[in-house]
Design a protein around this motif. Sequence first.
Motif, PDB file in Angstrom:
ATOM      1  N   SER A 172       0.825  -1.215   0.000  1.00  0.00           N
ATOM      2  CA  SER A 172       0.000   0.000   0.000  1.00  0.00           C
ATOM      3  C   SER A 172       0.855   1.259   0.000  1.00  0.00           C
ATOM      4  CB  SER A 172      -0.948   0.009   1.201  1.00  0.00           C
ATOM      5  OG  SER A 172      -0.222   0.026   2.429  1.00  0.00           O
ATOM      6  N   LEU A 173       2.074   1.177   0.528  1.00  0.00           N
ATOM      7  CA  LEU A 173       2.976   2.324   0.497  1.00  0.00           C
ATOM      8  C   LEU A 173       3.194   2.801  -0.925  1.00  0.00           C
ATOM      9  CD1 LEU A 173       5.051   4.225   1.917  1.00  0.00           C
ATOM     10  CD2 LEU A 173       6.759   2.437   1.492  1.00  0.00           C
ATOM     11  N   MET A 174       3.196   1.851  -1.887  1.00  0.00           N
ATOM     12  CA  MET A 174       3.410   2.186  -3.290  1.00  0.00           C
ATOM     13  C   MET A 174       2.107   2.179  -4.085  1.00  0.00           C
ATOM     14  SD  MET A 174       6.937   0.048  -3.973  1.00  0.00           S
ATOM     15  CE  MET A 174       6.312  -1.504  -3.290  1.00  0.00           C
ATOM     16  N   LYS A 175       0.980   2.141  -3.381  1.00  0.00           N
ATOM     17  CA  LYS A 175      -0.362   2.087  -3.994  1.00  0.00           C
ATOM     18  C   LYS A 175      -0.530   0.824  -4.834  1.00  0.00           C
ATOM     19  CE  LYS A 175      -1.447   6.153  -2.324  1.00  0.00           C
ATOM     20  NZ  LYS A 175      -0.156   6.440  -1.637  1.00  0.00           N
ATOM     21  N   GLY A 176       0.218  -0.209  -4.459  1.00  0.00           N
ATOM     22  CA  GLY A 176       0.086  -1.468  -5.167  1.00  0.00           C
ATOM     23  C   GLY A 176      -1.263  -2.120  -4.940  1.00  0.00           C
ATOM     24  N   ASP A 177      -1.833  -1.937  -3.755  1.00  0.00           N
ATOM     25  CA  ASP A 177      -3.153  -2.493  -3.490  1.00  0.00           C
ATOM     26  C   ASP A 177      -4.200  -1.898  -4.422  1.00  0.00           C
ATOM     27  OD1 ASP A 177      -2.697  -0.034  -2.212  1.00  0.00           O
ATOM     28  OD2 ASP A 177      -4.162  -0.443  -0.634  1.00  0.00           O
ATOM     29  N   LYS A 178      -4.031  -0.630  -4.773  1.00  0.00           N
ATOM     30  CA  LYS A 178      -4.974   0.025  -5.679  1.00  0.00           C
ATOM     31  C   LYS A 178      -4.869  -0.561  -7.081  1.00  0.00           C
ATOM     32  CE  LYS A 178      -6.274   2.691  -2.351  1.00  0.00           C
ATOM     33  NZ  LYS A 178      -7.573   2.408  -1.667  1.00  0.00           N
ATOM     34  N   MET A 179      -3.637  -0.874  -7.505  1.00  0.00           N
ATOM     35  CA  MET A 179      -3.463  -1.514  -8.805  1.00  0.00           C
ATOM     36  C   MET A 179      -4.183  -2.861  -8.826  1.00  0.00           C
ATOM     37  SD  MET A 179      -1.734   0.322 -10.966  1.00  0.00           S
ATOM     38  CE  MET A 179      -1.204  -0.915 -12.152  1.00  0.00           C
ATOM     39  N   VAL A 439       7.968   4.748 -14.424  1.00  0.00           N
ATOM     40  CA  VAL A 439       8.091   4.347 -13.014  1.00  0.00           C
ATOM     41  C   VAL A 439       9.017   5.301 -12.268  1.00  0.00           C
ATOM     42  CG1 VAL A 439       8.876   2.522 -11.474  1.00  0.00           C
ATOM     43  CG2 VAL A 439       7.557   1.948 -13.503  1.00  0.00           C
ATOM     44  N   ARG A 440      10.106   5.715 -12.893  1.00  0.00           N
ATOM     45  CA  ARG A 440      10.983   6.690 -12.232  1.00  0.00           C
ATOM     46  C   ARG A 440      10.232   7.994 -11.975  1.00  0.00           C
ATOM     47  NH1 ARG A 440      16.079   5.736 -16.271  1.00  0.00           N
ATOM     48  NH2 ARG A 440      17.152   4.072 -15.120  1.00  0.00           N
ATOM     49  N   ARG A 441       9.443   8.422 -12.936  1.00  0.00           N
ATOM     50  CA  ARG A 441       8.752   9.709 -12.809  1.00  0.00           C
ATOM     51  C   ARG A 441       7.657   9.699 -11.751  1.00  0.00           C
ATOM     52  NH1 ARG A 441       6.835  12.460 -18.087  1.00  0.00           N
ATOM     53  NH2 ARG A 441       7.042  10.557 -19.302  1.00  0.00           N
ATOM     54  N   CYS A 442       7.221   8.500 -11.355  1.00  0.00           N
ATOM     55  CA  CYS A 442       6.171   8.457 -10.325  1.00  0.00           C
ATOM     56  C   CYS A 442       6.766   8.373  -8.925  1.00  0.00           C
ATOM     57  CB  CYS A 442       5.220   7.296 -10.581  1.00  0.00           C
ATOM     58  SG  CYS A 442       5.858   5.669 -10.144  1.00  0.00           S
ATOM     59  N   GLY A 443       8.100   8.456  -8.808  1.00  0.00           N
ATOM     60  CA  GLY A 443       8.732   8.448  -7.502  1.00  0.00           C
ATOM     61  C   GLY A 443       8.497   9.744  -6.747  1.00  0.00           C
ATOM     62  N   ASP A 444       8.348   9.673  -5.430  1.00  0.00           N
ATOM     63  CA  ASP A 444       8.034  10.876  -4.655  1.00  0.00           C
ATOM     64  C   ASP A 444       9.235  11.805  -4.488  1.00  0.00           C
ATOM     65  OD1 ASP A 444       9.569   9.503  -2.808  1.00  0.00           O
ATOM     66  OD2 ASP A 444       7.998   9.366  -1.274  1.00  0.00           O
ATOM     67  N   ASN A 445      10.392  11.418  -5.027  1.00  0.00           N
ATOM     68  CA  ASN A 445      11.585  12.265  -4.972  1.00  0.00           C
ATOM     69  C   ASN A 445      12.048  12.653  -6.374  1.00  0.00           C
ATOM     70  OD1 ASN A 445      13.447  13.525  -3.167  1.00  0.00           O
ATOM     71  ND2 ASN A 445      15.020  12.026  -3.706  1.00  0.00           N
ATOM     72  N   TYR A 446      11.140  12.503  -7.350  1.00  0.00           N
ATOM     73  CA  TYR A 446      11.528  12.714  -8.747  1.00  0.00           C
ATOM     74  C   TYR A 446      11.971  14.153  -9.022  1.00  0.00           C
ATOM     75  CZ  TYR A 446      11.434  12.814 -13.824  1.00  0.00           C
ATOM     76  OH  TYR A 446      11.787  12.962 -15.145  1.00  0.00           O
ATOM     77  N   ALA A 447      11.378  15.111  -8.334  1.00  0.00           N
ATOM     78  CA  ALA A 447      11.707  16.527  -8.594  1.00  0.00           C
ATOM     79  C   ALA A 447      13.128  16.870  -8.167  1.00  0.00           C
ATOM     80  CB  ALA A 447      10.710  17.436  -7.870  1.00  0.00           C
ATOM     81  N   GLY A 461      -0.258   4.264  -8.431  1.00  0.00           N
ATOM     82  CA  GLY A 461      -1.513   4.906  -8.805  1.00  0.00           C
ATOM     83  C   GLY A 461      -1.241   6.091  -9.713  1.00  0.00           C
ATOM     84  N   LYS A 462      -0.216   6.849  -9.396  1.00  0.00           N
ATOM     85  CA  LYS A 462       0.192   7.974 -10.230  1.00  0.00           C
ATOM     86  C   LYS A 462       0.730   7.481 -11.565  1.00  0.00           C
ATOM     87  CE  LYS A 462       3.407  11.910 -10.318  1.00  0.00           C
ATOM     88  NZ  LYS A 462       4.473  12.627  -9.571  1.00  0.00           N
ATOM     89  N   PHE A 464      -0.079   4.807 -13.126  1.00  0.00           N
ATOM     90  CA  PHE A 464      -1.220   4.341 -13.905  1.00  0.00           C
ATOM     91  C   PHE A 464      -1.908   5.507 -14.598  1.00  0.00           C
ATOM     92  CE2 PHE A 464      -5.748   3.166 -14.264  1.00  0.00           C
ATOM     93  CZ  PHE A 464      -5.626   2.015 -15.045  1.00  0.00           C
ATOM     94  N   GLY A 465      -1.875   6.658 -13.953  1.00  0.00           N
ATOM     95  CA  GLY A 465      -2.502   7.856 -14.541  1.00  0.00           C
ATOM     96  C   GLY A 465      -1.685   8.464 -15.656  1.00  0.00           C
ATOM     97  N   GLU A 466      -0.460   7.932 -15.893  1.00  0.00           N
ATOM     98  CA  GLU A 466       0.390   8.470 -16.943  1.00  0.00           C
ATOM     99  C   GLU A 466       0.392   7.585 -18.187  1.00  0.00           C
ATOM    100  OE1 GLU A 466       4.238   9.871 -16.035  1.00  0.00           O
ATOM    101  OE2 GLU A 466       3.691  10.673 -14.075  1.00  0.00           O
ATOM    102  N   ARG A 467      -0.747   6.943 -18.454  1.00  0.00           N
ATOM    103  CA  ARG A 467      -0.814   6.046 -19.600  1.00  0.00           C
ATOM    104  C   ARG A 467      -0.610   6.765 -20.925  1.00  0.00           C
ATOM    105  NH1 ARG A 467      -6.438   3.361 -18.301  1.00  0.00           N
ATOM    106  NH2 ARG A 467      -6.629   5.382 -17.290  1.00  0.00           N
ATOM    107  N   SER A 468      -0.840   8.071 -20.927  1.00  0.00           N
ATOM    108  CA  SER A 468      -0.698   8.822 -22.160  1.00  0.00           C
ATOM    109  C   SER A 468       0.714   9.380 -22.355  1.00  0.00           C
ATOM    110  CB  SER A 468      -1.699   9.995 -22.180  1.00  0.00           C
ATOM    111  OG  SER A 468      -1.426  10.880 -21.102  1.00  0.00           O
ATOM    112  N   VAL A 469       1.642   9.060 -21.421  1.00  0.00           N
ATOM    113  CA  VAL A 469       3.009   9.576 -21.516  1.00  0.00           C
ATOM    114  C   VAL A 469       3.653   9.059 -22.801  1.00  0.00           C
ATOM    115  CG1 VAL A 469       5.307   9.512 -20.508  1.00  0.00           C
ATOM    116  CG2 VAL A 469       3.311   9.804 -19.040  1.00  0.00           C
ATOM    117  N   ASP A 470       4.280   9.945 -23.541  1.00  0.00           N
ATOM    118  CA  ASP A 470       4.940   9.555 -24.806  1.00  0.00           C
ATOM    119  C   ASP A 470       6.203   8.760 -24.518  1.00  0.00           C
ATOM    120  OD1 ASP A 470       4.041  12.708 -26.311  1.00  0.00           O
ATOM    121  OD2 ASP A 470       2.991  10.782 -26.356  1.00  0.00           O
TER     122      ASP A 470
END
Length: 470
Positions: A172-179, A439-447, A461-462, A464-470
């Motif tokens: 759940s820490l990685m929102k895996g349960d939501k997947m 997957v790298r871009r959905c890390g909470d330290n990506y910035a 979860g984030k 998954f929301g980037e399905r349109s990423v080129d």
Amino acid sequence: MKRIVTIYCLVLVAALAMAATQGNSPRVKYPGKKSHTFRITLADKKGCGYSIEKPRQFLSAKAIERRKRQGIGIDSTDLPVTRNYVRTILAKTDEIVLVGTSKWNNTVVVNMTDTGAVKDIRRLSFVKDCQRVWTSPDSITPTIKRKKIMDKFNQWDTLKTVTHGSAHIQLSLMKGDKMHERGFRGQGMTIAILDGGFANVDRLNAFKNVKVEGSADFVFPRSRDIFNETDHGTKVLSALGANAPTVYIGSAPEASYWLLRCEDQQTEQPVEEDYWAMAAEFADSVGVDMISSSLGYNEYDNHIGDHKYWEMDGRTTLISRTASMLARKGMVLVNSAGNYGMGPWKKITFPADAEDIITVGALTAELTNAPFSGVGPTQDGRIKPDLMAIGSPTTLISARGTIIEDMGTSFSTPLVCGLIACLWQAMPEKTALEIIDIVRRCGDNYAHPDNVYGYGVPDFGKAFGERSVD
């Protein structure tokens, strides 16, 4: 001490106790004659007998389809090594055995008792290099009888209101349960686990629902039974594939698995990089989508072949060079960062330095970096590790079939690997390189990534929301 042995305690007294225990382990004389293994690098693939125009002769239909789907062509590295070269090498002495080959590295690995033949082999026109990578030890620890197993989980292991059971917090820490709730549980994905053994996986009820497609052993000499070797791979498989609702559900409970043994528990020598390469190529040839590897190397027995920091560029060592090829074969490698953060080495191990892979470090329960977790950067300045997950401790299933806790980047790695498989299931149109980037871009330290936490804890979860990423 073997490099995949996890750190059970981080205090000196416990370390000394462990050493004392290992020192009392019974050992027996190594069976057979004194022998040596050599890695022979070939100059070319002339006369190999295969053509990139006919890949079905050396790749499975699934491997070909994976490449086609990602727009990846077949090239000369995919061609097997030239069989006539292998036959010529083996003809140099009667006391020689073929251990294996690596088509990506164009190498032949042989074991021999007659080392006098090495001079003749080095003189062959098609031989580019020949180096010793293994010497048989004087003594070994014999395989012990299988431990008693639990026919069923303990009553107190069941969490009736928690679907994922004891694995809930780390997923759940990685929102895996939501997947998983969205229906993405790894269906249709195939994962190869590269490890040293899978004790009791064939007997435990805890793994009866795991889809194991097959197994293979690349270590010389071959094990009589990979299910009676170390339990390290058993724990890794549990973090990935276990499917026992309200007790323990892994990160990809409906994926399929190949169990590949490529780690020698008896010695620590450079040949293990060759075993790893052979296993990775096998995984490719049977059409695997992902590899979970909780192995890492930097120091060898008697310091023969030890690696240096300057080699950490993803291209210099054989194992990292091989790992760096995987994404361009259409596979995603997830590899542990290594457990040497508190020792003299401190950094990630090889092949965690490879290009275009996901390297995973370990977090404590307080979500701080585990002191033992290896750090970056690579020698050429790339951020490492890539991601972090719970690894100090991780909840797992033991070789006895019980719920346990254990520590190490070895166990944070499969948590991430399985959830990437679930994500890729949800985004089948993406390539391996695109999935790694997402997957790298959905890390909470990506910035603001660093070389302790990398890009941080992934939020699937984030992602998954980037399905349109080129």
